[in-house]
Every structure is written in structure tokens, then in C-alpha cells.
Scaffold this motif. Structure first.
Motif, PDB file in Angstrom:
ATOM      1  N   GLN A  34       0.817  -1.257   0.032  1.00  0.00           N
ATOM      2  CA  GLN A  34       0.009   0.150   0.059  1.00  0.00           C
ATOM      3  C   GLN A  34       0.685   1.396  -0.072  1.00  0.00           C
ATOM      4  O   GLN A  34       1.998   1.235   0.699  1.00  0.00           O
ATOM      5  CB  GLN A  34      -0.906   0.000   1.262  1.00  0.00           C
ATOM      6  N   VAL A  35       0.638   2.066  -0.888  1.00  0.00           N
ATOM      7  CA  VAL A  35       1.209   3.389  -0.923  1.00  0.00           C
ATOM      8  C   VAL A  35       0.507   4.567  -0.266  1.00  0.00           C
ATOM      9  O   VAL A  35      -0.755   4.626  -0.744  1.00  0.00           O
ATOM     10  CB  VAL A  35       1.726   3.799  -2.334  1.00  0.00           C
ATOM     11  N   VAL A  36       1.130   5.326   0.512  1.00  0.00           N
ATOM     12  CA  VAL A  36       0.495   6.439   1.454  1.00  0.00           C
ATOM     13  C   VAL A  36       1.179   7.823   1.107  1.00  0.00           C
ATOM     14  O   VAL A  36       2.380   7.621   0.806  1.00  0.00           O
ATOM     15  CB  VAL A  36       0.277   6.416   2.802  1.00  0.00           C
ATOM     16  N   HIS A  37       0.483   8.942   1.370  1.00  0.00           N
ATOM     17  CA  HIS A  37       1.251  10.065   1.148  1.00  0.00           C
ATOM     18  C   HIS A  37       1.005  11.072   2.112  1.00  0.00           C
ATOM     19  O   HIS A  37       0.163  10.921   2.847  1.00  0.00           O
ATOM     20  CB  HIS A  37       0.647  10.710  -0.549  1.00  0.00           C
ATOM     21  N   GLY A  38       2.099  12.019   1.981  1.00  0.00           N
ATOM     22  CA  GLY A  38       1.942  13.176   2.996  1.00  0.00           C
ATOM     23  C   GLY A  38       2.815  14.337   2.599  1.00  0.00           C
ATOM     24  O   GLY A  38       3.422  14.280   1.649  1.00  0.00           O
ATOM     25  N   ALA A  39       2.348  15.494   3.152  1.00  0.00           N
ATOM     26  CA  ALA A  39       3.035  16.753   2.790  1.00  0.00           C
ATOM     27  C   ALA A  39       4.432  16.592   3.152  1.00  0.00           C
ATOM     28  O   ALA A  39       5.024  17.557   2.545  1.00  0.00           O
ATOM     29  CB  ALA A  39       2.266  17.860   3.377  1.00  0.00           C
ATOM     30  N   ASP A  40       4.701  16.173   4.308  1.00  0.00           N
ATOM     31  CA  ASP A  40       6.356  16.077   4.850  1.00  0.00           C
ATOM     32  C   ASP A  40       6.533  15.058   5.318  1.00  0.00           C
ATOM     33  O   ASP A  40       5.752  13.823   5.440  1.00  0.00           O
ATOM     34  CB  ASP A  40       6.622  17.294   5.547  1.00  0.00           C
ATOM     35  N   ALA A  41       7.903  14.670   5.868  1.00  0.00           N
ATOM     36  CA  ALA A  41       8.265  13.429   6.424  1.00  0.00           C
ATOM     37  C   ALA A  41       7.281  12.990   7.644  1.00  0.00           C
ATOM     38  O   ALA A  41       6.741  11.762   7.917  1.00  0.00           O
ATOM     39  CB  ALA A  41       9.649  13.550   7.001  1.00  0.00           C
ATOM     40  N   LYS A  42       6.952  14.008   8.458  1.00  0.00           N
ATOM     41  CA  LYS A  42       6.061  13.804   9.605  1.00  0.00           C
ATOM     42  C   LYS A  42       4.566  13.194   9.234  1.00  0.00           C
ATOM     43  O   LYS A  42       4.369  12.229   9.732  1.00  0.00           O
ATOM     44  CB  LYS A  42       5.913  15.061  10.295  1.00  0.00           C
ATOM     45  N   ALA A  43       3.800  13.816   8.290  1.00  0.00           N
ATOM     46  CA  ALA A  43       2.627  13.497   7.463  1.00  0.00           C
ATOM     47  C   ALA A  43       2.682  12.238   7.014  1.00  0.00           C
ATOM     48  O   ALA A  43       1.628  11.418   7.191  1.00  0.00           O
ATOM     49  CB  ALA A  43       2.085  14.563   6.808  1.00  0.00           C
ATOM     50  N   THR A  44       3.675  11.942   6.433  1.00  0.00           N
ATOM     51  CA  THR A  44       3.993  10.626   5.676  1.00  0.00           C
ATOM     52  C   THR A  44       4.062   9.413   6.529  1.00  0.00           C
ATOM     53  O   THR A  44       3.435   8.420   6.564  1.00  0.00           O
ATOM     54  CB  THR A  44       5.028  10.714   4.814  1.00  0.00           C
ATOM     55  N   ARG A  45       4.737   9.650   7.716  1.00  0.00           N
ATOM     56  CA  ARG A  45       5.077   8.526   8.828  1.00  0.00           C
ATOM     57  C   ARG A  45       3.556   8.447   9.300  1.00  0.00           C
ATOM     58  O   ARG A  45       3.200   7.048   9.549  1.00  0.00           O
ATOM     59  CB  ARG A  45       5.957   9.062   9.642  1.00  0.00           C
ATOM     60  N   ARG A  46       3.076   9.342   9.757  1.00  0.00           N
ATOM     61  CA  ARG A  46       1.693   9.264  10.424  1.00  0.00           C
ATOM     62  C   ARG A  46       0.876   8.459   9.590  1.00  0.00           C
ATOM     63  O   ARG A  46      -0.181   7.802   9.914  1.00  0.00           O
ATOM     64  CB  ARG A  46       1.046  10.419  11.038  1.00  0.00           C
ATOM     65  N   ALA A  47       0.552   9.071   8.181  1.00  0.00           N
ATOM     66  CA  ALA A  47      -0.263   8.113   7.447  1.00  0.00           C
ATOM     67  C   ALA A  47      -0.065   6.722   7.361  1.00  0.00           C
ATOM     68  O   ALA A  47      -0.787   5.889   7.115  1.00  0.00           O
ATOM     69  CB  ALA A  47      -0.116   8.815   6.075  1.00  0.00           C
ATOM     70  N   ALA A  48       1.158   6.475   7.090  1.00  0.00           N
ATOM     71  CA  ALA A  48       1.754   4.955   7.308  1.00  0.00           C
ATOM     72  C   ALA A  48       1.206   4.146   8.571  1.00  0.00           C
ATOM     73  O   ALA A  48       0.806   3.044   8.371  1.00  0.00           O
ATOM     74  CB  ALA A  48       3.226   4.919   7.190  1.00  0.00           C
ATOM     75  N   LEU A  49       1.308   4.978   9.644  1.00  0.00           N
ATOM     76  CA  LEU A  49       1.149   4.293  10.961  1.00  0.00           C
ATOM     77  C   LEU A  49      -0.237   4.160  11.042  1.00  0.00           C
ATOM     78  O   LEU A  49      -0.812   3.364  11.615  1.00  0.00           O
ATOM     79  CB  LEU A  49       1.826   5.049  12.180  1.00  0.00           C
ATOM     80  N   ASP A  50      -1.038   5.252  10.507  1.00  0.00           N
ATOM     81  CA  ASP A  50      -2.379   5.123  10.839  1.00  0.00           C
ATOM     82  C   ASP A  50      -3.224   3.978  10.037  1.00  0.00           C
ATOM     83  O   ASP A  50      -3.934   3.425  10.343  1.00  0.00           O
ATOM     84  CB  ASP A  50      -3.163   6.482  10.244  1.00  0.00           C
ATOM     85  N   TYR A  51      -2.501   3.713   8.925  1.00  0.00           N
ATOM     86  CA  TYR A  51      -2.844   2.789   7.830  1.00  0.00           C
ATOM     87  C   TYR A  51      -2.627   1.317   8.664  1.00  0.00           C
ATOM     88  O   TYR A  51      -3.585   0.348   8.763  1.00  0.00           O
ATOM     89  CB  TYR A  51      -2.181   2.554   6.465  1.00  0.00           C
ATOM     90  N   VAL A  52      -1.483   1.037   9.281  1.00  0.00           N
ATOM     91  CA  VAL A  52      -1.343  -0.236  10.054  1.00  0.00           C
ATOM     92  C   VAL A  52      -2.020  -0.243  11.206  1.00  0.00           C
ATOM     93  O   VAL A  52      -2.923  -1.200  11.325  1.00  0.00           O
ATOM     94  CB  VAL A  52       0.148  -0.178  10.364  1.00  0.00           C
ATOM     95  N   ALA A  53      -2.361   0.905  12.067  1.00  0.00           N
ATOM     96  CA  ALA A  53      -3.284   0.804  12.990  1.00  0.00           C
ATOM     97  C   ALA A  53      -4.675   0.655  12.715  1.00  0.00           C
ATOM     98  O   ALA A  53      -5.390  -0.200  13.508  1.00  0.00           O
ATOM     99  CB  ALA A  53      -3.245   2.138  13.859  1.00  0.00           C
ATOM    100  N   GLY A  54      -5.253   1.128  11.692  1.00  0.00           N
ATOM    101  CA  GLY A  54      -6.320   0.662  11.096  1.00  0.00           C
ATOM    102  C   GLY A  54      -6.735  -0.715  10.833  1.00  0.00           C
ATOM    103  O   GLY A  54      -7.620  -1.455  11.126  1.00  0.00           O
ATOM    104  N   TYR A  55      -5.548  -1.323  10.429  1.00  0.00           N
ATOM    105  CA  TYR A  55      -5.636  -2.933  10.053  1.00  0.00           C
ATOM    106  C   TYR A  55      -5.664  -3.735  11.088  1.00  0.00           C
ATOM    107  O   TYR A  55      -6.359  -4.629  11.404  1.00  0.00           O
ATOM    108  CB  TYR A  55      -4.474  -3.363   9.219  1.00  0.00           C
TER     109      TYR A  55
END
Length: 473
Positions: A34-55
């Protein structure tokens, strides 16, 4: 990942790979990419962790997360309900020389990632590993203490006395105002899934419940209600008050009278309407005696504190006669000017002074009326002042009160905003500051996160719809 089709009996594992430009990340999880995107490194990391947490929430089991950067490997755990926390590294067995052995399954996973170079598997922050010992007992020389990795807190500056390392991060509903139990044993909040949840110090959900109303319809914050056997949780709507049992389950519902207002200034909800004051008891709102000219202020235990601006004040319990408390006049005063506010422990009273341009501000014991602390100031210095009380220190406008000794200090221009433990947070000459009971002032950066409470000694803070438990530092 597991490509053999054999059922998996251990925890699920995810690998997060953030692209070199920090604007996207690949999440490898359960044979998928799964590819996720963010406006910067912080937002990208949060989007990735949110994806895993949702799973993790979807499957109802924890998911281990490995995030690799140029400095090493960060190991996290995403729990059902959205919690993301650090996990302890398992120390290598004696004789291994400290090198970690990688399983064949992990090697296959990295090979399946399309030949990604090692530099691609990065997380754009250095995470400090903070050893957390469970006791003061010395560790035997042949044993190794496993450190606990942490979640980085980067959205806002950390408050003084706490680090940018969080024990865990929990996504919450935007606009949520959490509550921390007075004994530091649990925190209540509205999770990102819209459920009312109570978590323990390690971030694990102790219980959760569907809300009987939309989060935006909640009036005021979620609140803990002190009970003899633990902490209940209360939520108020425009027409109803709900109180959940200590261990969760179905809430007790209290219909509010027309025009009824719920306040949480004390240890339990207080319902007032017109000249009535009521307590929730076993599914019913029970009235207490309200002496003429007084109004309900707060609840302490099973009693309601009622007062009028001219004094005195009273304590009243259902079915009992109200007990009168008269304030002891402090030295140098010439009569009571006004009862200002109160907490479970103290009633704040302004007295007229022998000097025309000054007043005496006194902190009285709420139950016997004795003077706990007093100071003389000009009336103008108390304009728009509020009483903010922590565990060992409090402030009324510029007046700082040591709740251990009763000593006071005047900090001209100080305006308190909140208090946690032994620190009052506020503004001084338009700067954010933290002040302790000794009057020591620590400057804070703009938009510094102020703790909502201390959870087992860790500061509970909010940032970008996420709840964090910051470690001391």
C-alpha cells in the motif's frame, strides 16, 4: 511476507518504507503493498502508521511494525483501537555477540519489495531508545534490561520536564478533550473510530463503548467520576447525562430537566436548574437542600458545595440538612467583599483591606473555613483572574500558592491557564511559561503542548488529533 498460504499463528508484521523525498511511503502488510502520501516526512509517517493501526483494529489483533532508517531499526506495535506504542527489543542470547538474526521470512519480504535499496527503507526521524526500569531493584549481572522504544512527538514543542519521546500515540476524534484520572491510572477519550475509550498507562484499551450521541454533540469534555471502587466515566449531552460503570458496559442514563445544566467542577457531575441542585444516584437525579440565596458550585464525594457571593457557604447531601461554613477573617481585613470561586479543597474569598487601594485575597479550607493562604494586592491585579489548581501548586491570577506550605508569591502579569502535578502553565508578558510552587519560571516555546494530566508520571498531550504519553526528560 507469508507467501506459502500457511496460516500465521504469531502477530502480524508490517514494514514501512518511506521514499527518499519523504512524500510517500510503501507499507508491506499481509502480502500486500500500500502506498500512502504526506505533505512532509511527519505527515507521511503518520499516514503509514494510521494505515497499520486501522488494519490492527480491523483484525482485532496487534501488528508489529518495523521501520528502518540509516540509524537502525525502530520497532513499534499497533494495537486494536488505534494505539501505536514502542516495544521492547528482545535481548540476544548469551554468546550471540549482540547481532540480531533475521528470519528467512523477513529476508523474503525485503526481496519481494522490488529490489529496494537499503537507503530507501528509512523513517525520517531518529528515535531515542529510553530504558524504563520497572523497579529500583538492581539488575543481576547476568541479566539484560530490555529498553522500550518510543514514538516521536514532533507536532508541537514538549512541555518543560518532558521529552519528545512518547510511550505511545493514539489517534482520537478531532476536537476530543481527554480526561486523566486523578490517580494517574487511566485516560478517557473519544477514539478516531468514534468510540468512547479508556486506556491504561501502557496505552492499552481497558474498555470501549459506542457513544449514544455524535462526538460533536458532547457538551464539555469526557470526565471521570470518582466512585468508591474506581473511576466511572461521564458524558453529557444537551438533554441527557450518561455514566458508564468502572469496567465499561451499559451506561446509566439520566434525563436532564428542561433548562438543566451539568457541571464537572468537582469529583462528580452536578445538575442545576433554577434554584435546584441535584446529584445522579442510581438512575435518578436526587435533590439536595439549597439555602436561600445560594447556588450549587461543585460536588465532593456525596455532598454539594453551595455558596452565595456574600457568603457563607454550605455543604449539603441528599436527605440531610445543609451544613453551614463561615469563613475565618484573615488578618488585616475589614470585612468580606466577595466569595469568588471554589474547588473541592478550597474556597477563594476576596476581603476588604484596611488600605483603600488594596484587597486581601484568601484561600480558605472548604470544609472548616480556616485561612490556608492569604496575600494583599491591588484590586486591579485581580481583574479577569481565575483559580487554577494542580496537585501541589495553584494560582489565582498573578498570585501563586504553594499548596504544601500555604506560602504565596506575586508574579505581576502572570495569567494561569492550566495546572498539572506541581506546575502551573500560563502566560507572562505574552510569553508562555511554566511555574512551580517555588516560583521558578521556565519559558516555553510558542504552541508548547500543555499536559491534560499525568498518566503514571507521563504527560498526556494532544497534537493533530493524536494523543501522546510523553516520557519525563
Amino acid at each position: 511476507m507469508n507467501t506459502s498460504g500457511t496460516p500465521r499463528f504469531g502477530p502480524e508484521t508490517a514494514v514501512i518504507a518511506i521514499a527518499p523525498d519523504d512524500l510517500s511511503a510503501e507499507v508491506f502488510l499481509q502480502d500486500t503493498r500500500q502506498v500512502v502520501h504526506g505533505a512532509d516526512a511527519k505527515a507521511t509517517r503518520r499516514a503509514a502508521l494510521d494505515y497499520v493501526a486501522g488494519y490492527a483494529t480491523h483484525i482485532g489483533r496487534p501488528v508489529l511494525v518495523e521501520a528502518r532508517d540509516a540509524f537502525g531499526v525502530q520497532r513499534l506495535e499497533a494495537l486494536p483501537g488505534g494505539v501505536v506504542r514502542g516495544v521492547a527489543e528482545t535481548p540476544p542470547p548469551p554468546g550471540v555477540g549482540g547481532k540480531r538474526q533475521r528470519s528467512g521470512g523477513r529476508a523474503l519480504l525485503l526481496a519481494a519489495a522490488g529490489g529496494l535499496a537499503v537507503v530507501v527503507l528509512v523513517v525520517a526521524a531518529v528515535v531515542l531508545v529510553v530504558p524504563r526500569l520497572g523497579s529500583d531493584t538492581a539488575t543481576p549481572p547476568d541479566e539484560t534490561v530490555a529498553p522500550t522504544e518510543t514514538v516521536p512527538f514532533e507536532a508541537r514543542p514538549a512541555p518543560p520536564g518532558f521529552s519528545t519521546d512518547a510511550l505511545w500515540r493514539i489517534p482520537v476524534t478531532d476536537g476530543t478533550r481527554p480526561a486523566v484520572a486523578d490517580d494517574g491510572s487511566r485516560v478517557a477519550f473519544i477514539g478516531a473510530d468514534g468510540k468512547l475509550a479508556v486506556a491504561g498507562p501502557e496505552g492499552e484499551r481497558l474498555w470501549e463503548a459506542e457513544l449514544p450521541l455524535q462526538p460533536a454533540e458532547i457538551e464539555g469534555p469526557v470526565r471521570f467520576v470518582e466512585n468508591g471502587d474506581g473511576w466511572q466515566v461521564a458524558v453529557a449531552g444537551s438533554q441527557t447525562l450518561w455514566i458508564w460503570p468502572v469496567d465499561g458496559g451499559e451506561p446509566v442514563e439520566y434525563a436532564l430537566p428542561e433548562g438543566g445544566v451539568v457541571t464537572f467542577a468537582g469529583s462528580a457531575p452536578l445538575v442545576t436548574v433554577d434554584d435546584k441542585a441535584m446529584l445522579p444516584r442510581d438512575g435518578e437525579l436526587v435533590e439536595v437542600e439549597v439555602p436561600d440565596g445560594t447556588g450549587g458550585m461543585l460536588v465532593d464525594g456525596g455532598e454539594v458545595l453551595l455558596a452565595s457571593a456574600e457568603g457563607p457557604w454550605y455543604w449539603a447531601a441528599p436527605g440531610e440538612e445543609a451544613r453551614k461554613v463561615s469563613a475565618v477573617e484573615p488578618k488585616g481585613s475589614e470585612g468580606l467583599d466577595r466569595v469568588i470561586t471554589a474547588s473541592e479543597r478550597y474556597v477563594i474569598v476576596r476581603w476588604q483591606s484596611e488600605k483603600e487601594d488594596r484587597v486581601v485575597l484568601a484561600v480558605h479550607d472548604a470544609h472548616d473555613g480556616s485561612v490556608f493562604a492569604e496575600t494583599e494586592v491591588t484590586a486591579g491585579e485581580l481583574a479577569d483572574a481565575t483559580w487554577i489548581e494542580g496537585e501541589t501548586v495553584a494560582a489565582y491570577g498573578p498570585i501563586l500558592v504553594d499548596l504544601g506550605s500555604g506560602e504565596t508569591q506575586l508574579l505581576p502579569g502572570f495569567g494561569p491557564l492550566s495546572a498539572t502535578g506541581g506546575v502551573v502553565y500560563g502566560e507572562l508578558e505574552e510569553n508562555q511559561v511554566a511555574v512551580n510552587a517555588a516560583g521558578e519560571i521556565t519559558d516555553m516555546e510558542p504552541d508548547t503542548a500543555r499536559p491534560w494530566g499525568l498518566l503514571d508520571g507521563n504527560a498526556v498531550v494532544l497534537a493533530d488529533a493524536n494523543l501522546y504519553a510523553l516520557l519525563p526528560g
